[in-house]
Design a protein around this motif. Structure first.
Motif, PDB file in Angstrom:
ATOM      1  N   LYS A 148     -81.483 -47.249 -35.963  1.00  0.00           N
ATOM      2  CA  LYS A 148     -80.483 -47.127 -35.559  1.00  0.00           C
ATOM      3  C   LYS A 148     -80.096 -46.791 -34.294  1.00  0.00           C
ATOM      4  N   SER A 149     -80.820 -46.170 -33.285  1.00  0.00           N
ATOM      5  CA  SER A 149     -80.696 -45.654 -32.194  1.00  0.00           C
ATOM      6  C   SER A 149     -80.828 -46.572 -31.348  1.00  0.00           C
ATOM      7  N   VAL A 150     -80.177 -47.372 -30.626  1.00  0.00           N
ATOM      8  CA  VAL A 150     -79.120 -48.473 -30.416  1.00  0.00           C
ATOM      9  C   VAL A 150     -79.525 -48.073 -28.893  1.00  0.00           C
ATOM     10  N   ILE A 151     -78.172 -47.027 -28.749  1.00  0.00           N
ATOM     11  CA  ILE A 151     -78.238 -46.919 -26.840  1.00  0.00           C
ATOM     12  C   ILE A 151     -79.458 -46.330 -25.914  1.00  0.00           C
ATOM     13  N   LEU A 152     -80.456 -45.493 -27.206  1.00  0.00           N
ATOM     14  CA  LEU A 152     -81.714 -44.972 -26.545  1.00  0.00           C
ATOM     15  C   LEU A 152     -82.570 -46.342 -26.454  1.00  0.00           C
ATOM     16  N   LEU A 153     -82.688 -47.443 -27.341  1.00  0.00           N
ATOM     17  CA  LEU A 153     -83.769 -48.352 -27.776  1.00  0.00           C
ATOM     18  C   LEU A 153     -82.746 -49.945 -26.468  1.00  0.00           C
ATOM     19  N   LYS A 154     -81.464 -49.922 -25.992  1.00  0.00           N
ATOM     20  CA  LYS A 154     -81.185 -50.648 -25.061  1.00  0.00           C
ATOM     21  C   LYS A 154     -81.279 -50.040 -23.517  1.00  0.00           C
ATOM     22  N   LYS A 155     -81.732 -48.631 -23.406  1.00  0.00           N
ATOM     23  CA  LYS A 155     -82.804 -48.491 -22.208  1.00  0.00           C
ATOM     24  C   LYS A 155     -84.507 -49.043 -21.793  1.00  0.00           C
ATOM     25  N   TYR A 156     -84.704 -49.608 -23.064  1.00  0.00           N
ATOM     26  CA  TYR A 156     -85.581 -49.608 -22.934  1.00  0.00           C
ATOM     27  C   TYR A 156     -85.978 -51.415 -22.663  1.00  0.00           C
ATOM     28  N   MET A 157     -84.909 -52.549 -22.988  1.00  0.00           N
ATOM     29  CA  MET A 157     -84.546 -53.251 -22.110  1.00  0.00           C
ATOM     30  C   MET A 157     -84.362 -53.950 -21.167  1.00  0.00           C
TER      31      MET A 157
END
Length: 66
Positions: A18-27
């Motif tokens: 659910k933490s999309v902003i955090l996950l986008k940092k790892y993409m």
């Protein structure tokens, strides 16, 4: 020279689909998952990040490619 990971034992619970902003940092900007050598995560942390990204993709929260 190894990088310092953002996650430790106290905030590892933040790895969630659910933490999309955090996950986008790892993409990457193309939608690929960044490898461990760039993120600085441990093996277990990187597995959790990868699993969360895949779940978010399957639910349609994050796009597969850009």
């Amino acid at each position: 020279m190894s990088k310092k990971s953002y996650f430790d034992k106290n905030n590892e619970y933040l790895i969630n689909w659910k933490s999309v902003i955090l996950l986008k940092k790892y993409m990457t900007r193309f939608g690929d998952i960044k490898p461990r050598r760039f993120t600085g995560n441990s093996v277990s942390q990187q597995k959790k990040v990868r699993k969360a990204i895949i779940r978010a993709r399957e639910l349609g929260i994050i796009e597969y490619i850009k």
